[in-house]
Design a protein around this motif. Sequence first.
Motif, PDB file in Angstrom:
ATOM      1  N   ALA A 284      16.143  82.483  94.874  1.00 47.59           N
ATOM      2  CA  ALA A 284      15.479  83.121  93.712  1.00 47.59           C
ATOM      3  C   ALA A 284      15.053  82.252  92.759  1.00 47.59           C
ATOM      4  O   ALA A 284      14.034  82.395  92.031  1.00 47.59           O
ATOM      5  CB  ALA A 284      16.416  84.129  93.204  1.00 47.59           C
ATOM      6  N   ALA A 285      15.676  81.203  92.607  1.00 46.21           N
ATOM      7  CA  ALA A 285      15.188  80.022  91.608  1.00 46.21           C
ATOM      8  C   ALA A 285      14.039  79.217  92.070  1.00 46.21           C
ATOM      9  O   ALA A 285      13.203  78.871  91.344  1.00 46.21           O
ATOM     10  CB  ALA A 285      16.391  79.286  90.847  1.00 46.21           C
ATOM     11  N   GLU A 286      14.160  78.965  93.385  1.00 46.61           N
ATOM     12  CA  GLU A 286      13.073  77.977  93.952  1.00 46.61           C
ATOM     13  C   GLU A 286      11.822  78.882  94.078  1.00 46.61           C
ATOM     14  O   GLU A 286      10.816  78.104  93.819  1.00 46.61           O
ATOM     15  CB  GLU A 286      13.739  77.605  95.379  1.00 46.61           C
ATOM     16  CG  GLU A 286      14.885  76.626  95.323  1.00 46.61           C
ATOM     17  CD  GLU A 286      15.717  76.705  96.700  1.00 46.61           C
ATOM     18  OE1 GLU A 286      14.993  77.165  97.619  1.00 46.61           O
ATOM     19  OE2 GLU A 286      16.806  76.297  96.615  1.00 46.61           O
ATOM     20  N   SER A 287      11.735  79.762  94.568  1.00 51.16           N
ATOM     21  CA  SER A 287      10.355  80.698  94.719  1.00 51.16           C
ATOM     22  C   SER A 287      10.114  81.302  93.266  1.00 51.16           C
ATOM     23  O   SER A 287      11.151  81.754  92.458  1.00 51.16           O
ATOM     24  CB  SER A 287      10.549  81.749  95.644  1.00 51.16           C
ATOM     25  OG  SER A 287      11.479  82.769  95.224  1.00 51.16           O
ATOM     26  N   LYS A 288       8.871  81.112  92.957  1.00 51.21           N
ATOM     27  CA  LYS A 288       8.326  81.772  91.650  1.00 51.21           C
ATOM     28  C   LYS A 288       7.973  83.067  91.663  1.00 51.21           C
ATOM     29  O   LYS A 288       6.777  83.497  91.588  1.00 51.21           O
ATOM     30  CB  LYS A 288       7.078  80.671  90.960  1.00 51.21           C
ATOM     31  CG  LYS A 288       7.685  79.224  90.964  1.00 51.21           C
ATOM     32  CD  LYS A 288       8.498  79.228  90.028  1.00 51.21           C
ATOM     33  CE  LYS A 288       9.025  77.423  89.627  1.00 51.21           C
ATOM     34  NZ  LYS A 288      10.055  77.398  89.182  1.00 51.21           N
TER      35      LYS A 288
END
Length: 134
Positions: free
Chosen positions: A106-110
């Motif tokens: 969730a944090a890696e994908s914007k």
Amino acid sequence: MALPKAHRLKSRHDFQAVFREGIRRHSSHFTLRALKPAVATEPSLDTASPTANYASTKIGISISTKVSKRAVVRNLIKRRITAAFYQLLPKLAPGWRLVVIVKPTAAESKCGSQQFLQELEQLLAQAEVLNGHS
């Protein structure tokens, strides 16, 4: 937009009950743990709580430092999830206890709030928490 207090899962005991007994549904960014409301099998003699079966659905969000070391990022994700649930509240069946566990992806994908909303709606439908299970 914060969730109304009646819809917040707060106590450690509640979180543990959901983790221990709840069903699991997975998506690319979240794991949903859902605990069904206890349904009275026989008519209860307790007249003090006739609405016990219709308690509001309580929601908790679990996001660890594995998702991001930065609190700013974790809080942003939490706010997006909360905003998505705020929109979904009228569709939720009463009495459920839900915990959303955020995966590091969730944090890696914007992805924005709209994608979170769609993904949560899909998970809730799979767990049959939505009214009508759309």
